[in-house]
Design a protein around this motif. Structure first.
Motif, PDB file in Angstrom:
ATOM      1  N   TRP A  27      -6.953   5.054 -16.472  1.00 18.92           N
ATOM      2  CA  TRP A  27      -6.062   4.051 -15.903  1.00 18.92           C
ATOM      3  C   TRP A  27      -6.489   3.642 -14.510  1.00 18.92           C
ATOM      4  CZ3 TRP A  27      -3.163   4.793 -11.424  1.00 18.92           C
ATOM      5  CH2 TRP A  27      -2.979   6.114 -10.984  1.00 18.92           C
ATOM      6  N   VAL A  28      -6.129   2.398 -14.169  1.00 17.69           N
ATOM      7  CA  VAL A  28      -6.279   1.857 -12.819  1.00 17.69           C
ATOM      8  C   VAL A  28      -4.953   1.187 -12.477  1.00 17.69           C
ATOM      9  CG1 VAL A  28      -8.769   1.528 -13.013  1.00 17.69           C
ATOM     10  CG2 VAL A  28      -7.222  -0.333 -13.671  1.00 17.69           C
ATOM     11  N   GLY A  29      -4.709   0.965 -11.177  1.00 17.46           N
ATOM     12  CA  GLY A  29      -3.405   0.432 -10.807  1.00 17.46           C
ATOM     13  C   GLY A  29      -3.427  -0.472  -9.591  1.00 17.46           C
ATOM     14  N   CYS A  30      -2.383  -1.294  -9.501  1.00 16.87           N
ATOM     15  CA  CYS A  30      -2.195  -2.195  -8.363  1.00 16.87           C
ATOM     16  C   CYS A  30      -0.726  -2.162  -7.974  1.00 16.87           C
ATOM     17  CB  CYS A  30      -2.612  -3.620  -8.745  1.00 16.87           C
ATOM     18  SG  CYS A  30      -2.503  -4.827  -7.392  1.00 16.87           S
ATOM     19  N   ARG A  31      -0.431  -1.998  -6.679  1.00 18.12           N
ATOM     20  CA  ARG A  31       0.959  -2.020  -6.216  1.00 18.12           C
ATOM     21  C   ARG A  31       1.340  -3.443  -5.867  1.00 18.12           C
ATOM     22  NH1 ARG A  31       4.149   0.507  -1.066  1.00 18.12           N
ATOM     23  NH2 ARG A  31       2.256  -0.086   0.034  1.00 18.12           N
ATOM     24  N   SER A  32       2.321  -3.985  -6.608  1.00 20.18           N
ATOM     25  CA  SER A  32       2.786  -5.353  -6.367  1.00 20.18           C
ATOM     26  C   SER A  32       4.219  -5.392  -5.865  1.00 20.18           C
ATOM     27  CB  SER A  32       2.692  -6.178  -7.658  1.00 20.18           C
ATOM     28  OG  SER A  32       3.475  -5.589  -8.686  1.00 20.18           O
ATOM     29  N   MET A  33       4.873  -4.222  -5.787  1.00 22.38           N
ATOM     30  CA  MET A  33       6.266  -4.170  -5.324  1.00 22.38           C
ATOM     31  C   MET A  33       6.436  -3.073  -4.287  1.00 22.38           C
ATOM     32  SD  MET A  33       8.540  -4.719  -8.794  1.00 22.38           S
ATOM     33  CE  MET A  33       7.611  -3.618  -9.840  1.00 22.38           C
ATOM     34  N   GLU A  34       7.248  -3.366  -3.285  1.00 26.32           N
ATOM     35  CA  GLU A  34       7.642  -2.374  -2.294  1.00 26.32           C
ATOM     36  C   GLU A  34       9.100  -2.012  -2.546  1.00 26.32           C
ATOM     37  OE1 GLU A  34       8.083  -1.756   2.552  1.00 26.32           O
ATOM     38  OE2 GLU A  34       8.199  -3.770   1.669  1.00 26.32           O
ATOM     39  N   ASN A  35       9.313  -0.791  -3.018  1.00 21.42           N
ATOM     40  CA  ASN A  35      10.672  -0.351  -3.341  1.00 21.42           C
ATOM     41  C   ASN A  35      11.377  -1.319  -4.293  1.00 21.42           C
ATOM     42  OD1 ASN A  35      10.758   2.082  -1.802  1.00 21.42           O
ATOM     43  ND2 ASN A  35      11.035   0.873   0.060  1.00 21.42           N
ATOM     44  N   GLY A  36      10.624  -1.896  -5.204  1.00 18.58           N
ATOM     45  CA  GLY A  36      11.202  -2.826  -6.167  1.00 18.58           C
ATOM     46  C   GLY A  36      11.172  -4.282  -5.745  1.00 18.58           C
ATOM     47  N   TRP A  37      10.700  -4.574  -4.531  1.00 17.04           N
ATOM     48  CA  TRP A  37      10.621  -5.946  -4.033  1.00 17.04           C
ATOM     49  C   TRP A  37       9.189  -6.458  -4.132  1.00 17.04           C
ATOM     50  CZ3 TRP A  37      14.719  -8.903  -2.115  1.00 17.04           C
ATOM     51  CH2 TRP A  37      15.928  -8.220  -1.942  1.00 17.04           C
ATOM     52  N   GLY A  38       9.033  -7.613  -4.770  1.00 12.54           N
ATOM     53  CA  GLY A  38       7.734  -8.257  -4.838  1.00 12.54           C
ATOM     54  C   GLY A  38       7.853  -9.719  -4.479  1.00 12.54           C
ATOM     55  N   THR A  39       6.745 -10.424  -4.473  1.00 11.44           N
ATOM     56  CA  THR A  39       6.732 -11.865  -4.263  1.00 11.44           C
ATOM     57  C   THR A  39       5.766 -12.465  -5.283  1.00 11.44           C
ATOM     58  OG1 THR A  39       4.842 -11.997  -2.746  1.00 11.44           O
ATOM     59  CG2 THR A  39       6.987 -11.461  -1.775  1.00 11.44           C
ATOM     60  N   PRO A  40       5.872 -13.759  -5.541  1.00 11.73           N
ATOM     61  CA  PRO A  40       4.879 -14.378  -6.431  1.00 11.73           C
ATOM     62  C   PRO A  40       3.453 -14.099  -5.987  1.00 11.73           C
ATOM     63  CG  PRO A  40       6.704 -15.890  -6.072  1.00 11.73           C
ATOM     64  CD  PRO A  40       6.942 -14.709  -5.165  1.00 11.73           C
ATOM     65  N   ALA A  41       3.226 -14.044  -4.690  1.00 15.78           N
ATOM     66  CA  ALA A  41       1.870 -13.806  -4.178  1.00 15.78           C
ATOM     67  C   ALA A  41       1.374 -12.397  -4.496  1.00 15.78           C
ATOM     68  CB  ALA A  41       1.832 -14.051  -2.669  1.00 15.78           C
ATOM     69  N   THR A  42       2.248 -11.387  -4.399  1.00 14.72           N
ATOM     70  CA  THR A  42       1.791 -10.022  -4.688  1.00 14.72           C
ATOM     71  C   THR A  42       1.454  -9.873  -6.166  1.00 14.72           C
ATOM     72  OG1 THR A  42       4.061  -9.185  -5.007  1.00 14.72           O
ATOM     73  CG2 THR A  42       3.135  -9.055  -2.789  1.00 14.72           C
ATOM     74  N   TYR A  43       2.250 -10.518  -7.035  1.00 14.40           N
ATOM     75  CA  TYR A  43       1.965 -10.440  -8.465  1.00 14.40           C
ATOM     76  C   TYR A  43       0.653 -11.138  -8.801  1.00 14.40           C
ATOM     77  CZ  TYR A  43       6.932  -9.205  -8.616  1.00 14.40           C
ATOM     78  OH  TYR A  43       8.147  -8.606  -8.406  1.00 14.40           O
ATOM     79  N   ILE A  44       0.448 -12.324  -8.232  1.00 15.83           N
ATOM     80  CA  ILE A  44      -0.783 -13.066  -8.500  1.00 15.83           C
ATOM     81  C   ILE A  44      -1.989 -12.322  -7.940  1.00 15.83           C
ATOM     82  CG2 ILE A  44      -2.039 -15.188  -7.950  1.00 15.83           C
ATOM     83  CD1 ILE A  44       0.668 -16.652  -8.127  1.00 15.83           C
ATOM     84  N   GLU A  45      -1.826 -11.705  -6.779  1.00  8.80           N
ATOM     85  CA  GLU A  45      -2.927 -10.939  -6.198  1.00  8.80           C
ATOM     86  C   GLU A  45      -3.351  -9.802  -7.121  1.00  8.80           C
ATOM     87  OE1 GLU A  45      -3.765  -8.179  -2.249  1.00  8.80           O
ATOM     88  OE2 GLU A  45      -2.412  -9.903  -2.077  1.00  8.80           O
ATOM     89  N   CYS A  46      -2.383  -9.138  -7.726  1.00 10.98           N
ATOM     90  CA  CYS A  46      -2.727  -8.065  -8.660  1.00 10.98           C
ATOM     91  C   CYS A  46      -3.391  -8.610  -9.914  1.00 10.98           C
ATOM     92  CB  CYS A  46      -1.489  -7.253  -9.018  1.00 10.98           C
ATOM     93  SG  CYS A  46      -0.973  -6.095  -7.732  1.00 10.98           S
TER      94      CYS A  46
END
Length: 500
Positions: A178-197
């Motif tokens: 497995w590999v991983g990407c963190r797109s949420m901080e304590n359950g909070w994300g933004t469209p940009a963090t999701y797209i970045e991942c």
């Protein structure tokens, strides 16, 4: 870029979509809007995901129970039958974007593609500064090693690949990496963090976000999150994330997305990216009685005007036991738990037939065409489809069945496998005010009978023995819709009845 720098703005360009994330003042915004080459300026709001481990969505009772031989969801999708053929995900890489992952968890550590020396190409942190309303973030920002600032990500990854070698067989594909990407901080994300991942999964980079290498991309990724329209993801900017998902799929990565937990609102509750997109393989949730949960979001998709049928399939998502930080385990409920079952299933199928790697359309069709028919706790009709027609807007094509899929791609491995047969149950009279007769097509012998109501609550359960006809007196139960399940070691029969 020069214009942004002149206004002292911050920016991050993307290649997965023709776009740039920009942070600046109103003067910069006005200057960008005047440029002919700028087609759209979309907001990038903070998006809170209602994660199953939150106080308003607590783990079900019994979440602290010990390990089984394997978890119930693994058996429900018949993954254990592939394990018997030494198919456990070897040679396949799965990925996930979530709240992060505790890579040193005993159930995850051995399957992590990186190690304590190097996390290059195995981990990316898209959280570059505070976006959560919570003041505490135990991981920090731009972290160069896998870290989970909540519990959600670690739980989802455990369902994909988890196994500690000590009896906690929680993952569908325990020998996949497995590999991983963190797109949420304590359950909070933004469209940009999701797209970045999404972009990072297409061509993973080193921990300095340099030297992208598409050869290091995973085969499949799980996305147990949503981007609600009320918090900034709306029809005016749906196309941006849609393009990212489409490009990632076209690059050969299967994008599995949880459907959402708004099913109690009824039809058309699958309304948020990325579950709404055609290129996303959207997954609803079933319970231990192999019935759609009441919380699983329903189609069709109306938020983008497509009226697209969703979900694609369903998988176990209620009371799913998996890993959480600090080396612990807990049972959570949500479609967040269902999606990872499907991602793990993809790993087993690629393990069985490596030529499926990168062939996303074939993988999706295989899972859909071999799914088992399952039903809801009530007579649902969403759009033009009832729950008796498949696919439909409640369960899609049905609950995934890996054994049936294996029969298609590797018939040489399915001879003499001991499998559980399924058949429908005949109930007469139906509706009934009291005494009923149930009939099976084959003898049941010693078996267990479970009767549940429309809320999924068990109202009666008992062991019995019969041949093909069983009589029951249900005069004492209330009126309404009930599911009757009869199961032994070899087969399972399920039927619906209405108590009048």
């Amino acid at each position: 870029m020069q214009l942004i720098q002149q206004h002292q703005g911050d920016y991050r360009p993307y290649f997965i979509v023709n776009g740039i994330w920009v942070k600046g003042n109103s003067q910069l915004l006005e200057a960008l809007a005047k440029r002919e080459e700028v087609a759209l300026i979309a907001p990038n709001p903070k998006v809170y995901n209602d994660l199953p481990n939150r106080s308003d969505a607590n783990p079900r009772p019994g979440s602290t129970r010990g390990p089984r031989a394997y978890e119930w969801g693994i058996g429900m999708i018949r993954a254990n039958l592939l394990w018997n053929q030494n198919l456990r995900g070897t040679g396949v890489v799965v990925g996930g974007q979530d709240t992060g992952y505790e890579w040193i968890h005993p159930a995850l550590k051995n399957q992590y593609r990186g190690d304590s020396v190097s996390h290059n190409y195995h981990w990316h942190d898209a959280i570059h500064g505070q976006i959560s309303s919570d003041t505490f973030n135990k991981c920090g920002y731009d972290v160069n090693y896998p870290c989970d600032d909540a519990t959600h990500g670690t739980h989802t990854m455990g369902t994909m690949i988890g196994d500690d070698g000590q009896g906690n067989q929680i993952g569908v594909a325990p020998e996949a990496e497995w590999v991983g990407c963190r797109s949420m901080e304590n359950g909070w994300g933004t469209p940009a963090t999701y797209i970045e991942c999404f972009e990072w999964f297409m061509a993973p980079t080193d921990t300095n976000n340099l030297n992208p290498d598409p050869n290091m991309a995973p085969h499949v990724i799980a996305n147990s999150w949503g981007c609600p329209a009320v918090e900034g993801c709306n029809p005016s900017n749906f196309s941006i994330m849609q393009l990212a998902v489409e490009n990632l799929k076209n690059s050969g990565v299967m994008v599995v997305v949880s459907a959402g937990n708004d099913g109690r609102r009824g039809c058309n509750s699958i309304e948020n990216p990325a579950a709404i997109y055609e290129a996303s393989f959207s997954v609803g949730a079933t319970d231990i009685l192999d019935t759609l949960t009441n919380f699983s979001s329903l189609g069709s998709v109306t938020s983008d005007g497509s009226f697209r049928m969703k979900p694609n399939v369903v998988a176990p998502g209620a009371g799913v036991r998996s890993s959480i930080p600090n080396g612990a385990y807990a049972a959570y409920s949500g479609t967040s738990m269902a999606g990872p079952h499907v991602a793990g299933a993809v790993a087993l199928l690629i393990n069985a037939k490596p030529s499926l790697a990168g062939n996303v359309d074939s993988l999706e069709t295989l899972l859909e065409m071999t799914a088992d028919t399952v039903y809801t706790y009530k007579d649902d009709t969403c759009g033009t489809t009832t729950q008796l027609v498949f696919p439909n807007n409640m369960v899609g094509y049905g609950r995934i069945n890996l054994y049936k899929a294996l029969e298609i791609i590797r018939p040489d491995l399915t001879i003499n496998i001991n499998k559980v047969a399924q058949q429908n149950l005949r109930i007469y009279p139906n509706p009934s005010s009291g005494r009923i007769q149930v009939q099976t097509t084959t003898p049941m012998g010693t078996c267990q009978v479970t009767i549940t109501n429309a809320l999924g609550q068990v109202v009666r359960q008992f062991d019995t023995y019969f041949n093909t006809i069983l009589e029951m007196d249900l005069a004492t139960i209330g009126t309404g819709l009930y599911i009757i399940k009869i199961e032994n070691e070899r087969q399972k029969v399920v039927g619906k009845m209405i108590k009048s």
